[in-house]
Design a protein around this motif. Structure first.
Motif, mmCIF file in Angstrom:
data_model
loop_
_atom_site.group_PDB
_atom_site.id
_atom_site.type_symbol
_atom_site.label_atom_id
_atom_site.label_comp_id
_atom_site.label_asym_id
_atom_site.label_seq_id
_atom_site.Cartn_x
_atom_site.Cartn_y
_atom_site.Cartn_z
ATOM 1 N N ASP A 118 1.002 -1.395 -0.199
ATOM 2 C CA ASP A 118 -0.116 0.264 -0.171
ATOM 3 C C ASP A 118 0.913 1.269 -0.173
ATOM 4 N N THR A 119 1.959 1.127 0.718
ATOM 5 C CA THR A 119 2.899 2.402 0.937
ATOM 6 C C THR A 119 3.425 2.705 -0.495
ATOM 7 N N LEU A 120 3.877 1.662 -1.225
ATOM 8 C CA LEU A 120 4.629 1.756 -2.457
ATOM 9 C C LEU A 120 3.594 2.467 -3.452
ATOM 10 N N VAL A 121 2.642 1.714 -3.528
ATOM 11 C CA VAL A 121 1.377 1.840 -4.561
ATOM 12 C C VAL A 121 0.874 3.291 -4.640
ATOM 13 N N SER A 122 0.749 3.791 -3.264
ATOM 14 C CA SER A 122 0.246 5.382 -3.175
ATOM 15 C C SER A 122 1.305 6.360 -3.488
ATOM 16 N N ASP A 123 2.465 5.932 -3.793
ATOM 17 C CA ASP A 123 3.535 6.936 -3.830
ATOM 18 C C ASP A 123 4.552 6.499 -4.788
ATOM 19 N N ARG A 124 5.718 5.760 -4.530
ATOM 20 C CA ARG A 124 6.786 5.529 -5.336
ATOM 21 C C ARG A 124 6.664 4.431 -6.737
ATOM 22 N N PHE A 125 5.516 3.724 -6.327
ATOM 23 C CA PHE A 125 5.141 2.748 -7.659
ATOM 24 C C PHE A 125 3.619 3.162 -7.849
ATOM 25 N N ALA A 126 3.247 4.391 -7.917
ATOM 26 C CA ALA A 126 1.926 4.556 -8.283
ATOM 27 C C ALA A 126 1.438 4.400 -9.603
ATOM 28 N N TYR A 127 2.637 4.284 -10.663
ATOM 29 C CA TYR A 127 2.228 4.205 -11.876
ATOM 30 C C TYR A 127 3.046 3.238 -12.604
ATOM 31 N N PRO A 128 2.643 2.310 -13.596
ATOM 32 C CA PRO A 128 3.259 1.233 -14.293
ATOM 33 C C PRO A 128 4.540 1.704 -14.878
ATOM 34 N N THR A 129 5.430 0.939 -15.180
ATOM 35 C CA THR A 129 6.833 1.309 -15.775
ATOM 36 C C THR A 129 7.166 0.088 -16.878
ATOM 37 N N LEU A 130 8.133 0.313 -17.586
ATOM 38 C CA LEU A 130 8.760 -0.754 -18.635
ATOM 39 C C LEU A 130 10.110 -0.957 -17.879
ATOM 40 N N SER A 131 10.671 -2.349 -18.205
ATOM 41 C CA SER A 131 12.245 -2.267 -17.766
ATOM 42 C C SER A 131 13.001 -1.649 -18.655
ATOM 43 N N PRO A 132 14.365 -1.213 -18.026
ATOM 44 C CA PRO A 132 15.272 -0.685 -18.889
ATOM 45 C C PRO A 132 15.533 -1.383 -20.207
ATOM 46 N N ALA A 133 15.737 -0.711 -21.409
ATOM 47 C CA ALA A 133 16.114 -1.528 -22.379
ATOM 48 C C ALA A 133 17.603 -2.020 -22.227
ATOM 49 N N THR A 134 17.985 -3.085 -22.557
ATOM 50 C CA THR A 134 19.351 -3.836 -22.414
ATOM 51 C C THR A 134 20.120 -3.553 -23.805
ATOM 52 N N LYS A 135 19.502 -3.789 -25.017
ATOM 53 C CA LYS A 135 20.317 -3.435 -26.093
ATOM 54 C C LYS A 135 19.699 -2.817 -27.143
ATOM 55 N N CYS A 136 20.386 -2.090 -27.988
ATOM 56 C CA CYS A 136 19.950 -1.237 -29.114
ATOM 57 C C CYS A 136 20.040 -2.130 -30.187
ATOM 58 N N ILE A 137 18.547 -2.462 -30.721
ATOM 59 C CA ILE A 137 18.576 -3.436 -31.840
ATOM 60 C C ILE A 137 18.938 -2.672 -33.215
ATOM 61 N N ASP A 138 19.399 -3.334 -34.280
ATOM 62 C CA ASP A 138 19.942 -2.743 -35.550
ATOM 63 C C ASP A 138 18.561 -2.193 -36.267
ATOM 64 N N GLU A 139 17.409 -2.724 -36.214
ATOM 65 C CA GLU A 139 16.243 -2.608 -36.861
ATOM 66 C C GLU A 139 15.118 -2.324 -36.190
ATOM 67 N N GLU A 140 14.345 -1.416 -36.102
ATOM 68 C CA GLU A 140 13.251 -1.365 -35.360
ATOM 69 C C GLU A 140 11.928 -2.151 -35.909
ATOM 70 N N PRO A 141 11.395 -2.761 -34.943
ATOM 71 C CA PRO A 141 10.315 -3.547 -35.253
ATOM 72 C C PRO A 141 9.129 -3.018 -35.863
ATOM 73 N N SER A 142 8.264 -3.728 -36.814
ATOM 74 C CA SER A 142 7.352 -3.038 -37.238
ATOM 75 C C SER A 142 6.197 -2.503 -36.185
ATOM 76 N N SER A 143 5.367 -1.541 -36.561
ATOM 77 C CA SER A 143 4.194 -1.250 -35.720
ATOM 78 C C SER A 143 3.038 -2.035 -35.830
ATOM 79 N N PRO A 144 2.275 -2.280 -34.710
ATOM 80 C CA PRO A 144 1.025 -3.101 -35.006
ATOM 81 C C PRO A 144 0.165 -2.105 -36.073
#
Length: 501
Positions: free
Chosen positions: A390-416
């Motif tokens: 409850d403490t984290l969700v009300s403050d520091r984890f209030a919003y979702p995040t993504l994991s940091p990107a670990t690698k720059c890929i050569d070709e950007e994937p196609s969009s949906p």
């Protein structure tokens, strides 16, 4: 899964319009690893009861579902599920026996596959699933006698000192076995990552001629010191696992969770070009279990480290903040990511409010001292999450995040393509090779250019609804929002967004 609580969106917009500093906008970070360790040995976190009956299976799955539901509710990103604890497994293996911690008896099939199940259930909730592996540990005092255990004893693979027995890292066949068991996991399961913890050589095994592996060392590398040879054996294993992953599923992240203090002196720091850490606590792992995480990062054999910085910010000899700062700077120098592991084990004693405050200080420290923006934290362990959720969700984890990107890929994937919205369900056509997708909601009054991340990382994280491993997402039926979907690769990079017309 993934129902949008639309009532929070106006608040998010207010935050975006009023916050001006990185520190102040930390609540809407787009990328932050938020992981939790789920320990299965001795049923620490799961399961509470072992057995093979249908009723026990159902109870075990309910317990695990409750853990995953809480992780989703807390806006965590990643679950580290202990799939192999003592050369026994929580999945169907041709190489190792079933774990007694699920079935009640080592080698007995529980009637289902926990790793397969937890991976699917994590993905159903948009969570990453990492397989947590103890690479060398065989026993902490118990003698095992399954057919596989007898084979390992007869082969001479086991190395014992005190109460601990491990696969001998100095034996090539034993090292290859560890690579092979990891291959079973990587090839056979849809995991997002693989993580080792810090069980290598038995604690304080001697470096004397009466050591059980002394003759092996003298036969193989007498020109090296005994300690350097042992560390090299560990390095070989980890390098071979990394190579196997790169050849098999290169998007699977590979990391290690070493002890929290490393790089104390020239032997463990300056030889790898690092500054020595200045805390008073000792770097016992280097000479006692032959763990050298700086060498692993230097050699590029891990994608990330998650050092177990298991002390409060006020600790006399190992205070959290200077340790985290040193680890972040050192990992960044080697091009590795660093997500500190913190423990909540103290939380059942002393002042609960102060424990929660200190966890907040540690999260803030990570965000403030991380030099490359690859923020993150791993919490040990799942059974303590109710104390802080409850403490984290009300403050520091209030919003979702993504994991940091670990690698720059050569070709950007196609969009949906072909986005559709019907009865609150947003759907799209699958993109070939896409692993998962990110979904965003932007209020109509915010122009698309204003919705983009100021650092060029796609759509601003304040508008992120979540992650899905499928091709649909429940966004609700309230009007007034434009929706976008991106391909979200295993490396955590995104495609250009596709917007709903």
């Amino acid at each position: 899964m993934g129902t949008l609580k639309l009532s929070i969106i106006p608040g998010i917009i207010t935050i975006l319009l009023t916050l001006t500093s990185v520190t102040a906008s930390a609540h809407s970070l787009k990328r932050e690893m938020r992981g939790v360790w789920v320990a299965t040995v001795w049923g620490i976190d799961w399961p509470k009861q072992q057995g093979t009956t249908e009723s026990i299976r159902q109870r075990q799955q309910r317990e695990l579902s409750e853990i995953l539901d809480r992780c989703k509710q807390m806006n965590l990103t990643t679950v580290c599920f202990q799939a192999r604890g003592m050369a026994d497994v929580m999945f169907r293996s041709q190489l190792e026996p079933w774990s007694s911690f699920v079935s009640g008896k080592r080698g007995t099939d529980p009637g289902w596959d926990p790793l397969e199940w937890v991976t699917a259930e994590c993905h159903r909730r948009g969570l990453e699933c990492y397989a947590w592996v103890n690479p060398f540990r065989w026993s902490s005092g118990t003698d095992y006698n399954t057919p596989q255990d007898k084979k390992w004893k007869e082969s001479g693979w086991l190395l014992r000192h005190g109460k601990y027995t491990v696969f001998n890292p100095g034996i090539e066949e034993a090292r290859q076995h560890i690579v092979d068991i990891c291959r079973e996991i990587v090839e056979g399961y849809d995991i997002d990552g693989l993580i080792f913890d810090d069980y290598f050589y038995p604690n304080r095994i001697p470096e004397t001629p009466d050591a059980p592996d002394y003759s092996l060392y003298r036969d193989e590398a007498p020109w090296m010191s005994f300690g350097d040879w042992r560390r090299a054996c560990v390095h070989k294993t980890i390098a071979d696992v990394k190579s196997m992953i790169s050849d098999t599923k290169p998007y699977v992240r590979f990391g290690i969770s070493p002890a929290g203090v490393a790089g104390k002196d020239k032997d463990s720091a300056t030889k790898w070009g690092a500054e020595c850490v200045t805390v008073k606590a000792s770097d016992w792992q280097y000479n006692e279990i032959y763990s050298d995480p700086l060498g692993l990062m230097y050699q590029g054999t891990v994608d990330f480290v998650s050092p177990q910085i298991y002390w409060p910010t006020t600790h006399a000899t190992a205070p959290y903040i200077p340790l985290a700062k040193w680890w972040y700077a050192t990992a960044n120098m080697y091009g590795s990511h660093m997500y500190p592991s913190v423990t909540l084990e103290r939380i059942n004693t002393g002042d609960l409010t102060e424990h929660r405050r200190d966890l907040g200080r540690q999260i803030d420290c990570n965000r403030n001292v991380c030099p490359d923006g690859n923020y993150g934290i791993m919490i040990y362990s799942a059974k303590f999450l109710p104390k802080v959720s409850d403490t984290l969700v009300s403050d520091r984890f209030a919003y979702p995040t993504l994991s940091p990107a670990t690698k720059c890929i050569d070709e950007e994937p196609s969009s949906p393509q072909r986005l559709k919205l019907r009865d609150g369900i947003l759907s799209w056509s699958p993109v070939e090779g896409a692993r998962r997708y990110t979904v965003y909601a932007v209020p109509d009054e915010v122009p698309i250019p204003g919705a983009m991340d100021e650092n060029g990382d796609g759509i601003d994280g304040a508008f992120l609804l979540g992650v899905t491993y499928g091709t649909k997402y429940d966004v609700g039926t309230e009007p007034g929002y434009r929706y976008a979907v991106c391909v979200y690769t295993g490396f955590s990079t995104e495609s250009a967004p596709a917007w709903l017309d």
